[in-house]
Design a protein around this motif. Structure first.
Motif, mmCIF file in Angstrom:
data_model
loop_
_atom_site.group_PDB
_atom_site.id
_atom_site.type_symbol
_atom_site.label_atom_id
_atom_site.label_comp_id
_atom_site.label_asym_id
_atom_site.label_seq_id
_atom_site.Cartn_x
_atom_site.Cartn_y
_atom_site.Cartn_z
ATOM 1 N N ALA A 30 0.860 -1.042 0.112
ATOM 2 C CA ALA A 30 0.103 -0.059 0.034
ATOM 3 C C ALA A 30 0.957 1.223 0.105
ATOM 4 C CB ALA A 30 -0.921 -0.040 1.174
ATOM 5 N N GLU A 31 0.870 2.078 -0.961
ATOM 6 C CA GLU A 31 1.564 3.316 -0.973
ATOM 7 C C GLU A 31 0.585 4.321 -1.146
ATOM 8 O OE1 GLU A 31 4.873 3.507 -1.164
ATOM 9 O OE2 GLU A 31 5.640 1.324 -1.416
ATOM 10 N N PHE A 32 0.905 5.426 -0.726
ATOM 11 C CA PHE A 32 0.333 6.717 -1.014
ATOM 12 C C PHE A 32 -0.240 7.066 -2.291
ATOM 13 C CE2 PHE A 32 3.992 9.147 -1.778
ATOM 14 C CZ PHE A 32 3.417 10.215 -2.581
ATOM 15 N N TYR A 33 0.746 6.866 -3.266
ATOM 16 C CA TYR A 33 0.438 7.199 -4.509
ATOM 17 C C TYR A 33 -0.420 6.173 -5.345
ATOM 18 C CZ TYR A 33 4.554 4.340 -5.229
ATOM 19 O OH TYR A 33 5.681 3.369 -5.266
ATOM 20 N N TYR A 34 -0.965 5.214 -4.792
ATOM 21 C CA TYR A 34 -1.734 4.293 -5.202
ATOM 22 C C TYR A 34 -3.165 5.090 -5.386
ATOM 23 C CZ TYR A 34 1.306 0.262 -4.840
ATOM 24 O OH TYR A 34 2.142 -0.746 -5.177
ATOM 25 N N ILE A 35 -3.424 5.943 -4.484
ATOM 26 C CA ILE A 35 -4.949 6.742 -4.350
ATOM 27 C C ILE A 35 -4.645 8.045 -5.065
ATOM 28 C CG2 ILE A 35 -6.733 7.373 -2.866
ATOM 29 C CD1 ILE A 35 -6.522 4.411 -2.516
ATOM 30 N N PRO A 36 -5.367 8.422 -6.101
ATOM 31 C CA PRO A 36 -4.968 9.787 -6.712
ATOM 32 C C PRO A 36 -5.391 10.927 -5.869
ATOM 33 C CG PRO A 36 -6.177 8.222 -8.129
ATOM 34 C CD PRO A 36 -6.089 7.720 -7.105
ATOM 35 N N SER A 37 -6.491 10.818 -4.779
ATOM 36 C CA SER A 37 -6.729 11.768 -3.905
ATOM 37 C C SER A 37 -5.774 12.246 -2.657
ATOM 38 C CB SER A 37 -7.942 11.461 -2.969
ATOM 39 O OG SER A 37 -9.238 11.096 -3.865
ATOM 40 N N PHE A 38 -4.786 11.043 -2.722
ATOM 41 C CA PHE A 38 -3.581 11.138 -1.707
ATOM 42 C C PHE A 38 -2.572 11.839 -2.215
ATOM 43 C CE2 PHE A 38 -5.026 7.198 1.068
ATOM 44 C CZ PHE A 38 -6.165 7.789 1.593
ATOM 45 N N THR A 39 -2.281 11.590 -3.508
ATOM 46 C CA THR A 39 -1.091 12.433 -4.117
ATOM 47 C C THR A 39 -1.686 13.756 -4.290
ATOM 48 O OG1 THR A 39 -1.145 10.509 -5.563
ATOM 49 C CG2 THR A 39 -0.017 12.322 -6.501
ATOM 50 N N PHE A 40 -3.004 13.932 -4.691
ATOM 51 C CA PHE A 40 -3.400 15.415 -4.667
ATOM 52 C C PHE A 40 -3.159 16.147 -3.330
ATOM 53 C CE2 PHE A 40 -7.469 17.853 -4.079
ATOM 54 C CZ PHE A 40 -7.080 19.099 -4.692
ATOM 55 N N PHE A 41 -3.376 15.394 -2.199
ATOM 56 C CA PHE A 41 -3.271 15.918 -1.109
ATOM 57 C C PHE A 41 -2.052 16.276 -0.592
ATOM 58 C CE2 PHE A 41 -2.273 15.492 3.635
ATOM 59 C CZ PHE A 41 -3.351 16.012 4.224
ATOM 60 N N LEU A 42 -0.812 15.447 -1.068
ATOM 61 C CA LEU A 42 0.520 15.890 -0.822
ATOM 62 C C LEU A 42 0.967 17.079 -1.832
ATOM 63 C CD1 LEU A 42 3.479 13.470 -0.499
ATOM 64 C CD2 LEU A 42 3.568 15.383 -2.162
ATOM 65 N N ILE A 43 0.600 17.202 -2.848
ATOM 66 C CA ILE A 43 0.711 18.373 -3.737
ATOM 67 C C ILE A 43 0.086 19.597 -3.249
ATOM 68 C CG2 ILE A 43 0.669 19.283 -6.200
ATOM 69 C CD1 ILE A 43 0.525 16.357 -7.236
ATOM 70 N N ALA A 44 -0.894 19.378 -2.719
ATOM 71 C CA ALA A 44 -1.804 20.722 -2.287
ATOM 72 C C ALA A 44 -1.129 21.137 -0.940
ATOM 73 C CB ALA A 44 -3.206 20.424 -1.882
ATOM 74 N N TYR A 45 -0.716 20.222 -0.190
ATOM 75 C CA TYR A 45 0.212 20.820 1.042
ATOM 76 C C TYR A 45 1.493 21.301 0.936
ATOM 77 C CZ TYR A 45 -3.917 20.265 4.170
ATOM 78 O OH TYR A 45 -4.908 20.297 4.981
ATOM 79 N N ALA A 70 -15.298 21.478 -0.279
ATOM 80 C CA ALA A 70 -15.194 20.444 0.283
ATOM 81 C C ALA A 70 -16.351 19.414 -0.273
ATOM 82 C CB ALA A 70 -15.433 20.300 1.968
ATOM 83 N N ALA A 71 -17.490 19.786 -0.359
ATOM 84 C CA ALA A 71 -18.710 18.886 -0.838
ATOM 85 C C ALA A 71 -18.144 18.637 -2.445
ATOM 86 C CB ALA A 71 -19.858 19.707 -0.952
ATOM 87 N N VAL A 72 -17.766 19.345 -3.208
ATOM 88 C CA VAL A 72 -17.312 18.903 -4.601
ATOM 89 C C VAL A 72 -15.959 18.029 -4.710
ATOM 90 C CG1 VAL A 72 -16.322 19.831 -6.813
ATOM 91 C CG2 VAL A 72 -18.323 21.114 -5.732
ATOM 92 N N ALA A 73 -15.163 18.270 -3.763
ATOM 93 C CA ALA A 73 -13.702 17.318 -3.792
ATOM 94 C C ALA A 73 -14.272 16.063 -3.429
ATOM 95 C CB ALA A 73 -12.781 18.159 -2.869
ATOM 96 N N ALA A 74 -15.100 15.805 -2.256
ATOM 97 C CA ALA A 74 -15.352 14.519 -1.454
ATOM 98 C C ALA A 74 -16.184 13.991 -2.584
ATOM 99 C CB ALA A 74 -16.003 14.749 -0.119
ATOM 100 N N ALA A 75 -17.357 14.490 -3.000
ATOM 101 C CA ALA A 75 -18.137 13.778 -4.009
ATOM 102 C C ALA A 75 -17.234 13.633 -5.264
ATOM 103 C CB ALA A 75 -19.448 14.571 -4.575
ATOM 104 N N GLY A 76 -16.582 14.354 -5.666
ATOM 105 C CA GLY A 76 -15.733 14.129 -6.939
ATOM 106 C C GLY A 76 -14.752 12.958 -6.807
ATOM 107 N N ALA A 77 -14.172 12.749 -5.604
ATOM 108 C CA ALA A 77 -13.076 11.707 -5.615
ATOM 109 C C ALA A 77 -13.921 10.510 -5.449
ATOM 110 C CB ALA A 77 -12.558 11.903 -3.985
ATOM 111 N N ILE A 78 -15.091 10.267 -4.824
ATOM 112 C CA ILE A 78 -15.763 8.969 -4.917
ATOM 113 C C ILE A 78 -16.303 8.474 -6.326
ATOM 114 C CG2 ILE A 78 -17.996 7.904 -3.923
ATOM 115 C CD1 ILE A 78 -15.674 8.197 -2.162
ATOM 116 N N SER A 79 -16.743 9.831 -7.034
ATOM 117 C CA SER A 79 -17.490 9.756 -8.235
ATOM 118 C C SER A 79 -16.111 9.092 -9.364
ATOM 119 C CB SER A 79 -17.883 11.261 -8.738
ATOM 120 O OG SER A 79 -18.333 10.954 -10.091
#
Lengths: 154, 154
Positions: free
Chosen positions: A42-57, B93-102
């Motif tokens: 399990a790596e963080f970059y397996y999940i696109p949202s986690f990669t986005f999180f890292l880039i955003a922060y 937050a709403a668009v991001a959470a729903a977008g991630a699941i979508s």
């Protein structure tokens, strides 16, 4: 902002520290387990949202550093207010997207047939949770920065 | 805000309309398919992020209506600026959470063993996508409202 520059600088330092911490903790989230002869990674970059999180922060941390050197008055300070708001929105999106997937990893979704994965990779999930908590703190500090500016300047 | 109240009111109306549209389209997202003797149902409230999306946009729509009646000057208008920012963050937050699941529903995630579901329930996925697009427009309008206030008042 102009009234209490030291408090404000401290707030920015704290937001930067929390943002760096969130990015680093997310970036080091990984776990490998071996189940009989099957290896599960399990790596963080397996999940696109986690990669986005890292880039955003990482963006927020870099911006926070730059913003420390901008004088509190003048034309540039107006741009800082706008960028503060945009960064706060970026971090909100990052926490929400990563939070939604993290929740799915923990609880799963029986309707969609998505099984929870946190029982298999608990360290990975805890690491991601740590990043989310640190990220939420950074977001709160950013919201305080923006609210402080609005309440003192408007 | 004080300089161009009509443009600003129009912006609020448009944001309210987009928010109502996003909430209604999300709230009517459902599909039932029968595959031989197996019936498969997809409802928006099966996914917590979609429920959060609907609630967030309903709050935004209600708030937008109230904000129309607040005078553009005075103490209350300062609170409106703060609430505008908070609503913009809520919608992000709403668009991001729903977008991630979508996105997960469309692409799946092979590492986590989560299969895509949109081939089975395409109408449901398209409906959710419609809600997300309308939601993104409302969010953009809200960001414009906040940026307009910052650029004219600060």
């Amino acid at each position: 902002m102009a009234k209490s520059p030291w408090t404000f600088t401290l707030l920015r330092f704290m937001a930067m520290a929390a943002a760096i911490s969130a990015a680093v903790v997310m970036g080091t989230s990984h776990e490998t387990i071996t189940f009989f002869s099957v290896t599960l990674k399990a790596e963080f970059y397996y999940i696109p949202s986690f990669t986005f999180f890292l880039i955003a922060y990482a963006i927020a941390a870099g911006y926070s550093l730059l913003a420390l050197f901008v004088p509190t008055t003048g034309l540039l300070s107006r741009w800082v207010v706008i960028f503060d708001m945009l960064v706060a929105m970026l971090l909100t999106a990052a926490v929400a997207a990563a939070g939604a997937i993290s929740h799915l990893g923990k609880k799963g979704n029986e309707h969609a047939g998505w099984l929870p994965i946190c029982k298999q990779v608990p360290k990975y999930c805890n690491h991601v949770m740590g990043a989310l908590i640190s990220g939420a703190i950074a977001l709160l500090l950013y919201a305080m920065i923006v609210l402080h500016t609005i309440s003192t300047k408007l």
